[in-house]
Enzyme design. Structure first.
Site, PDB file in Angstrom:
ATOM      1  N   VAL A  44       0.401  19.096  -0.269  1.00 37.37           N
ATOM      2  CA  VAL A  44       0.584  18.673  -1.662  1.00 37.37           C
ATOM      3  C   VAL A  44       1.374  17.365  -1.681  1.00 37.37           C
ATOM      4  CG1 VAL A  44       1.543  19.276  -3.923  1.00 37.37           C
ATOM      5  CG2 VAL A  44       0.601  21.063  -2.439  1.00 37.37           C
ATOM      6  N   LEU A  82       7.669  21.480  -1.653  1.00 32.48           N
ATOM      7  CA  LEU A  82       6.276  21.134  -1.918  1.00 32.48           C
ATOM      8  C   LEU A  82       5.513  21.429  -0.636  1.00 32.48           C
ATOM      9  CD1 LEU A  82       5.933  17.712  -3.802  1.00 32.48           C
ATOM     10  CD2 LEU A  82       5.078  19.917  -4.525  1.00 32.48           C
ATOM     11  N   ASP A  83       4.408  22.158  -0.724  1.00 33.51           N
ATOM     12  CA  ASP A  83       3.615  22.484   0.458  1.00 33.51           C
ATOM     13  C   ASP A  83       3.187  21.200   1.186  1.00 33.51           C
ATOM     14  OD1 ASP A  83       3.791  25.178  -0.002  1.00 33.51           O
ATOM     15  OD2 ASP A  83       1.868  25.327  -1.048  1.00 33.51           O
ATOM     16  N   PRO A  84       3.006  21.266   2.508  1.00 35.92           N
ATOM     17  CA  PRO A  84       2.628  20.071   3.276  1.00 35.92           C
ATOM     18  C   PRO A  84       1.390  19.348   2.736  1.00 35.92           C
ATOM     19  CG  PRO A  84       3.245  21.824   4.770  1.00 35.92           C
ATOM     20  CD  PRO A  84       3.248  22.424   3.394  1.00 35.92           C
TER      21      PRO A  84
END
Length: 305
Positions: free
Chosen positions: A42, A38-40
């Site tokens: 998000v 998961l992107d930072p």
């Protein structure tokens, strides 16, 4: 020792690797792995596999995901989300778009579609991650990929703020879907630059955000010897795969020893991977797959003993 799957709530600002690193320290075990990054920026549910459950992380990643996102029309960025530099800007007025025009466009994205991943992503090209090229201002050809959008729907009214139009959507999708890219593509279909300005993953691999635990809660439960109650069994991560119940003790022993079988030894038709489950304990014994050369046989892919 823990063995199972733990749905963790990842806060914004943390990477998926950060979560794994912190959990290894809290639980004092190295056998911890996540089920897809998961992107930072998000937040949302991140299923974590612990102990022998790390063997099923790939299968959890194959299961669907649900996201709640905010699309902002009027600005496109280098990263396709709110963290990037502005690439293009175009004022959006109330006369330019309507709820109906947006809803009609959203339906065009339902089903199987082709995506080109963003330059700021971890997709590898020639052994190097795309974001590494992007940081060096290098352009490379990005591989196209097929993704599946099972459901997409607008969930808010249109909001016109500072020459932009914002609206929220919910997206149910398959593995490998970039919601950032989806947001920019929605904008293109509407004739405007666009980006994703907020994203939350509400479901992943059958795990819901409402069941996810914050790192502080996990630490507290571990210290009070109560975390075992929150772990999901390994079998939960394999529920999307066809199961064969095994009652014969001799066959159970052969499975746990990693032996091959003829397909004809089982009543079920086996044309893909299957999960062998102990009929008495309901514990998974192994995952089997069709033999690549001997078409009448199946061979073990992963054994749980």
């Amino acid at each position: 020792m823990y063995n199972g799957i733990l749905p963790v709530f990842k806060d914004r600002g943390l990477t998926s690797h950060d979560v794994v690193f912190k959990l290894r320290k809290i639980l004092k075990t190295k056998k911890v792995g996540h089920t897809g990054t998961l992107d930072p920026e998000v937040s949302g549910v991140l299923p974590i596999c612990i102990g022998s459950a790390t063997k099923v992380s790939d299968y959890i990643m194959e299961m669907g995901k649900t996201y709640e996102a905010t699309v902002s029309l009027g600005i496109t960025t280098t990263t396709e989300d709110q963290t990037g530099d502005i690439l293009e800007q175009l004022a959006v007025n109330k006369e330019d778009v309507s709820s109906k025009s947006i809803d009609d466009v959203l339906q065009q994205f339902k089903g199987e579609l082709v995506q080109i991943p963003p330059m700021y992503s971890s997709v590898k090209v020639n052994g190097k991650k795309l974001y590494e090229y992007a940081r060096n201002n290098q352009e490379v050809e990005r591989p196209k990929r097929m993704v599946n959008i099972y459901q997409i729907k607008r969930t808010s009214n249109l909001r016109f703020v500072d020459d932009t139009c914002q609206f929220d959507i919910i997206v149910e999708c398959g593995k490998g879907t970039y919601i950032r890219t989806l947001a920019t593509d929605i904008g293109k279909a509407l004739g405007f630059p666009a980006h994703m300005s907020k994203l939350t993953r509400t479901q992943s691999g059958g795990f819901d955000i409402q069941d996810s635990l914050a790192l502080e809660d996990i630490k507290s439960l571990h210290e009070h010897d109560a975390l075992h109650e929150k772990l999901f069994p390994i079998e939960y991560g394999l529920k999307g795969i066809k199961q064969i119940l095994i009652s014969d003790d001799v066959i159970k022993s052969k499975i746990l020893n990693g032996q091959k079988f003829y397909k004809s030894e089982f009543k079920q038709i086996i044309d893909d991977i299957v999960v062998m489950v102990d009929d008495t304990t309901h514990k998974v014994l192994a995952i089997y797959e069709p033999h690549p050369e001997k078409l009448d046989e199946i061979k073990p892919k992963k054994v749980f003993n």
